[in-house]
Scaffold this active site. Structure first.
Site, mmCIF file in Angstrom:
data_model
loop_
_atom_site.group_PDB
_atom_site.id
_atom_site.type_symbol
_atom_site.label_atom_id
_atom_site.label_comp_id
_atom_site.label_asym_id
_atom_site.label_seq_id
_atom_site.Cartn_x
_atom_site.Cartn_y
_atom_site.Cartn_z
ATOM 1 N N ASP A 1 51.262 45.973 73.410
ATOM 2 C CA ASP A 1 50.525 44.760 73.733
ATOM 3 C C ASP A 1 50.719 44.311 75.177
ATOM 4 O O ASP A 1 49.781 43.869 75.827
ATOM 5 C CB ASP A 1 50.961 43.620 72.801
ATOM 6 N N TYR B 1 48.706 46.291 77.536
ATOM 7 C CA TYR B 1 47.298 45.895 77.399
ATOM 8 C C TYR B 1 47.048 44.563 78.110
ATOM 9 O O TYR B 1 46.097 44.411 78.872
ATOM 10 C CB TYR B 1 46.929 45.789 75.908
ATOM 11 N N SER C 1 19.376 44.829 48.858
ATOM 12 C CA SER C 1 20.605 44.763 48.077
ATOM 13 C C SER C 1 20.656 45.975 47.152
ATOM 14 O O SER C 1 19.701 46.746 47.093
ATOM 15 C CB SER C 1 20.668 43.465 47.295
ATOM 16 N N LEU C 2 21.739 46.119 46.458
ATOM 17 C CA LEU C 2 21.945 47.330 45.666
ATOM 18 C C LEU C 2 21.973 47.034 44.183
ATOM 19 O O LEU C 2 22.474 45.996 43.760
ATOM 20 C CB LEU C 2 23.281 47.980 46.052
ATOM 21 N N GLU D 1 30.953 55.415 49.893
ATOM 22 C CA GLU D 1 31.665 54.527 50.822
ATOM 23 C C GLU D 1 32.228 53.357 50.035
ATOM 24 O O GLU D 1 31.543 52.820 49.169
ATOM 25 C CB GLU D 1 30.678 53.967 51.864
ATOM 26 N N LYS E 1 32.778 49.796 48.921
ATOM 27 C CA LYS E 1 31.902 48.633 49.103
ATOM 28 C C LYS E 1 32.764 47.450 49.504
ATOM 29 O O LYS E 1 33.478 46.884 48.682
ATOM 30 C CB LYS E 1 31.142 48.333 47.814
ATOM 31 N N ASP F 1 34.074 43.949 50.395
ATOM 32 C CA ASP F 1 33.734 42.628 49.889
ATOM 33 C C ASP F 1 33.861 41.625 51.025
ATOM 34 O O ASP F 1 34.856 40.924 51.160
ATOM 35 C CB ASP F 1 34.677 42.265 48.737
ATOM 36 N N ARG G 1 23.225 38.311 57.154
ATOM 37 C CA ARG G 1 22.197 38.884 56.299
ATOM 38 C C ARG G 1 21.163 37.837 55.875
ATOM 39 O O ARG G 1 19.979 38.122 55.789
ATOM 40 C CB ARG G 1 22.841 39.488 55.045
ATOM 41 N N GLU H 1 29.717 45.439 57.522
ATOM 42 C CA GLU H 1 30.297 44.360 56.735
ATOM 43 C C GLU H 1 31.503 43.799 57.486
ATOM 44 O O GLU H 1 32.431 44.532 57.830
ATOM 45 C CB GLU H 1 30.733 44.942 55.380
ATOM 46 N N TYR I 1 28.085 50.739 58.250
ATOM 47 C CA TYR I 1 27.729 51.736 57.234
ATOM 48 C C TYR I 1 26.285 52.210 57.297
ATOM 49 O O TYR I 1 25.862 52.977 56.447
ATOM 50 C CB TYR I 1 28.027 51.199 55.842
ATOM 51 N N LYS J 1 25.311 56.790 47.942
ATOM 52 C CA LYS J 1 23.985 56.940 48.560
ATOM 53 C C LYS J 1 23.570 58.402 48.543
ATOM 54 O O LYS J 1 24.408 59.274 48.774
ATOM 55 C CB LYS J 1 24.028 56.480 50.026
ATOM 56 N N LYS K 1 30.589 49.491 40.311
ATOM 57 C CA LYS K 1 31.555 48.373 40.324
ATOM 58 C C LYS K 1 32.498 48.434 39.145
ATOM 59 O O LYS K 1 32.066 48.676 38.027
ATOM 60 C CB LYS K 1 30.803 47.052 40.261
ATOM 61 N N CYS L 1 62.985 24.656 22.655
ATOM 62 C CA CYS L 1 61.598 24.855 22.243
ATOM 63 C C CYS L 1 60.803 23.587 22.545
ATOM 64 O O CYS L 1 61.244 22.492 22.195
ATOM 65 C CB CYS L 1 61.547 25.178 20.753
ATOM 66 N N CYS M 1 59.970 21.892 18.775
ATOM 67 C CA CYS M 1 60.947 21.429 17.784
ATOM 68 C C CYS M 1 62.308 21.177 18.416
ATOM 69 O O CYS M 1 63.236 20.754 17.740
ATOM 70 C CB CYS M 1 61.059 22.433 16.648
ATOM 71 N N CYS N 1 61.906 31.009 19.826
ATOM 72 C CA CYS N 1 62.396 29.830 19.125
ATOM 73 C C CYS N 1 62.861 30.344 17.767
ATOM 74 O O CYS N 1 62.061 30.886 17.008
ATOM 75 C CB CYS N 1 61.281 28.807 18.954
ATOM 76 N N CYS O 1 59.622 25.739 12.862
ATOM 77 C CA CYS O 1 59.067 25.152 14.082
ATOM 78 C C CYS O 1 57.574 24.880 13.877
ATOM 79 O O CYS O 1 56.838 25.765 13.465
ATOM 80 C CB CYS O 1 59.271 26.096 15.254
HETATM 81 S S1 IVH Z 1 24.429 49.870 51.959
HETATM 82 C C1 IVH Z 1 19.925 48.177 50.526
HETATM 83 N N1 IVH Z 1 26.967 50.295 52.281
HETATM 84 O O1 IVH Z 1 26.830 45.442 49.742
HETATM 85 C C2 IVH Z 1 21.309 47.724 50.882
HETATM 86 N N2 IVH Z 1 26.278 48.111 51.639
HETATM 87 O O2 IVH Z 1 24.382 44.929 47.684
HETATM 88 C C3 IVH Z 1 22.102 48.883 51.381
HETATM 89 N N3 IVH Z 1 28.121 46.520 51.398
HETATM 90 O O3 IVH Z 1 24.686 43.265 51.312
HETATM 91 C C4 IVH Z 1 23.468 48.444 51.695
HETATM 92 N N4 IVH Z 1 29.749 47.906 51.930
HETATM 93 O O4 IVH Z 1 26.834 43.644 52.415
HETATM 94 C C5 IVH Z 1 26.024 49.381 51.961
HETATM 95 N N5 IVH Z 1 29.195 50.836 52.618
HETATM 96 C C6 IVH Z 1 28.259 49.927 52.298
HETATM 97 C C7 IVH Z 1 28.573 48.597 51.986
HETATM 98 C C8 IVH Z 1 27.542 47.713 51.659
HETATM 99 C C9 IVH Z 1 29.433 46.667 51.577
HETATM 100 C C10 IVH Z 1 27.454 45.280 50.962
HETATM 101 C C11 IVH Z 1 26.386 44.836 51.907
HETATM 102 C C12 IVH Z 1 25.162 44.560 51.083
HETATM 103 C C13 IVH Z 1 25.642 44.703 49.699
HETATM 104 C C14 IVH Z 1 24.610 45.480 48.916
#
Ligand code: IVH
Length: 670
Positions: free
Chosen positions: A36, A39, A85-86, A117, A119, A121, A140, A178, A230, A294, A318, A411, A414, A429, A434
């Site tokens: 550090d 840097y 979304s997925l 990959e 996912k 959170d 998003r 993400e 991603y 994917k 999931k 207890c 009792c 107990c 009791c």
């Molecule tokens: S691909 C059409 N790859 O998951 C959407 N999503 O429900 C394709 N997420 O809102 C998304 N890691 O925030 C993709 N390796 C990953 C991800 C990822 C987290 C989240 C992303 C998206 C949600 C999809």
């Protein structure tokens, strides 16, 4: 030190390159080359040059990560292409079904490879780069439009302000990723929040999303946020053919991609990996809520298209739920139906994996002390599948003034002094009278063992509280009229409840045995005991050796059962129930047929040629034999068919007779 011939402009450029290099090593590759202070020296030198020569400051200089706040909050911006979304799947079967569907939609002969990959959170963002320079970053939002949070995203050091020069930059690219809080950083952040007297964020995802929407970028800058990218929304000036190639492309240009990503060529391997990840997710250092699968080829992705904004080419696998942080308000101690004291956490309600949780199990005192969970602390609550929520441990430092927890000495109901039998982790107990134990036994009897309709837990509680029913026999002596006195019962419902109670006298002996609450006698053991001993009297008089003859009963259980029946109060209870009309012996139709093989136990393993396993089992049982699943010393013989498993080996090891299919035919006879 710059040499004399180096101009401040050259040196500033060199410093920017060096600093970016080290930021990349540290924040993207997680592999720093310098410490550090080295840097900081580079950074300070650049800052000094820029202070002296303001005309040399560039917008992508590392000193310019924290800029001014956007004057009027966040403006809405349209994404270059929608952020969808997925669709989620939770089982191997659902993954296989998805793969089948893909194969049908594509040419059935085509190979399909998948990229997996984790996912993350966190909070999804879009980053637009023009000629390699970050020009806009957005949340998003609703998928079509998000908020412009460029100023905040610039403070995240894993996001390059300029793509790495080693690889050519495209004219324009929209990178997706993400933003997340690494867990270690999250724990530290929670501590600072608490120290500042603020309400801490409930979980890492909320904290990440909240950090992106700070009006003052210097606040975001203090949060240890990171990113995994991603994917790409729009790409101008280059072309990519697969997801796997895209990840490499992004990585070469200085983006942080997830090193755990993998490419697999069969759905079987994909399912194994998805399921396998569940147990390893805790080692990652950041929260994931599944695995994104994917289809690798972009050509295939295009041909598969999407449905309602959800791509057909990807799925989110999931495992049910995750964890959250909340406050431990109190620890209650409940006395179970066998006298065991169960500590229960009362929590400030918190959302975990789609449900609101306000209580959780805490196992036992040792466990609470080992994890050092204290009343008043913020704790991490975890839910997995349908399992009862668990308190994993404290989230950060203890609150001032909190003390390690201790099991009460008496207890809670009792006031009898509790005991902890040697070698056991649970406190008990010891008082058989009791009230809590009696109440729990009633709940178990009505709700689980005898399954009495029209009489719920709240009725039992009221009857108990009013002193009307304090034991199992009380329940059967209860006149219908008394039931109408219970709040919530009209005449008709009282009559129904009364009839249900009376009808329960017809329930078989095994259920009554289960309902008696004998320690370690669950449903299966109760049934084995009923079948073996046939009457409560025979069971009550059984020696330890006789008890151990029953499948599933070892010395410890045998002792507990014998002890229960040795207690005169329990004997009296059995007698009373018998007098009231309950079944305390095996009914004729419950009895297995008597025959030549009565008293013997067989196990069938492997595939038989001439019969199905069910047929062989039925034939043996018709002669009075018992057919069980596992081989033990009590097994009379093991019938071995084609490709038998470990049961045949176990039989040999235990010296149990091994029978061929021919032997079986002889045994059963004509
Ligand atoms: S691909 C059409 N790859 O998951 C959407 N999503 O429900 C394709 N997420 O809102 C998304 N890691 O925030 C993709 N390796 C990953 C991800 C990822 C987290 C989240 C992303 C998206 C949600 C999809």
């Amino acid at each position: 030190m710059p040499s004399r011939t180096t101009t401040p402009a050259d040196r500033a450029a060199e410093l920017r390159r060096l600093i970016d290099h080290h930021l990349h090593r540290y924040h993207v590759l997680d592999d720093p080359e310098i410490d550090d202070s080295a840097y900081d020296a580079l950074y300070d030198e650049l800052e000094a040059i820029e202070a002296k020569h303001p005309e040399l400051v560039t917008s992508d200089s590392p000193t310019q990560r924290v800029g001014a706040a956007p004057a009027a909050g966040f403006t809405k911006v349209a994404h270059l292409s929608p952020m969808g979304s997925l669709e989620k799947v939770t089982t191997r079967e659902a993954l296989e079904k998805w793969a089948d569907d893909i194969r049908k939609r594509l040419d059935t002969e085509e190979e399909v490879a998948y990229v997996l990959e984790p996912k993350i959170d966190g909070s999804a963002v879009s980053l637009v780069y023009e000629d390699g320079v970050l020009v806009r970053g957005a949340t998003r939002g609703d998928g079509e439009r998000g908020e412009d949070v460029t100023a905040n995203l610039r403070t995240i050091k894993a996001i390059p302000l300029r793509m790495r020069a080693e690889a050519p930059a495209p004219a324009r690219v929209e990178v997706r990723g993400e933003i997340f809080f690494p867990l270690e950083g999250f724990a530290r952040y929670i501590e600072t929040q608490i120290a500042a007297g603020r309400k801490p964020a409930p979980n890492a995802r909320n904290a990440a999303a909240g950090s992106l929407r700070q009006l003052n970028p210097s606040v975001t800058a203090e949060r240890p946020l990171s990113i995994f990218v991603y994917g790409i929304g729009v790409l101008e000036g280059d072309e990519l053919a697969t997801q796997w190639e895209t990840l490499q492309w992004l990585q070469e240009r200085g983006f942080r991609t997830n090193p755990a990503a993998e490419r697999l060529e069969s759905i079987d391997a994909v399912a194994d990996a998805c399921i396998g990840w569940e147990s390893r997710r805790g080692d990652l250092g950041y929260e994931i809520d599944g695995i994104v699968v994917k289809v690798d080829s972009f050509d295939q992705q295009r041909r598969l298209g999407s449905l309602h904004g959800r791509p057909r080419f990807a799925r989110a696998f999931k495992w049910a739920p995750t964890s959250a942080v909340t406050r431990l308000v109190r620890i209650h101690v409940r006395v179970g139906r066998t006298g065991v004291l169960n500590p229960l956490a009362e929590l400030e309600p918190v959302h975990v994996g789609g449900v609101t949780v306000s209580s959780a199990t805490l196992h036992n005192e040792d466990d609470i002390r080992r994890k050092d969970i204290r009343v008043g602390d913020l704790v991490i609550v975890q839910r997995a599948g349908d399992v009862i929520p668990q308190v994993v441990g404290p989230a950060g430092e203890h609150e001032p003034g909190t003390k390690p927890w201790r099991m009460p000495k008496r207890c809670p109901l009792c006031k009898t002094e509790v005991v902890r039998p040697e070698g056991e982790v649970m406190h008990r107990c010891p008082n058989r009278a009791c009230p809590s134990r009696g109440l729990e036994t009633l709940y178990h009897w009505v709700g689980g063992a005898l399954d009495i309709e029209n009489v719920g837990g709240s009725t039992i509680k009221k009857l108990w509280d009013e002193g009307i029913v304090r034991s199992l026999p009380d329940l059967y002596r209860l006149p219908a009229e008394r039931l109408t006195e219970v709040e919530g019962y009209a005449e008709l419902s009282a009559t129904r409840a009364f009839e249900s109670i009376q009808r329960s006298k017809e329930q078989p002996f095994s259920r009554v045995l289960f309902g008696l609450n004998i320690p370690k006698v669950g449903w299966v053991i109760a049934r084995s005991l009923a079948l073996h001993f046939r009457t409560a009297d025979a069971l009550a008089d059984a020696t330890l050796e006789q008890l151990e003859e029953v499948e599933g009963i070892g010395p410890e259980r045998a002792e507990l059962i014998a002890e229960w029946f040795a207690d005169p109060e329990n004997r009296a209870l059995v007698e009373e129930l018998r007098e009231l009309g309950l079944q305390l012996s095996l009914a004729e139709d419950e009895r297995p047929p008597e025959g030549r093989l009565t008293g013997s136990q067989y196990v069938i393993t492997g595939t038989l040629e001439g019969w199905t396993r069910e047929e062989a089992k039925a034939a043996l049982e018709a002669l009075g034999a018992k057919v069980t699943d596992s081989v033990s010393k009590k097994t009379t013989g093991v019938v071995v068919g084609e490709s038998p498993g470990s049961k045949a080996q176990k039989a040999k090891k235990l010296g149990v007779a091994v029978l061929s299919e021919d032997d079986l035919r002889v045994l059963i006879g004509p």
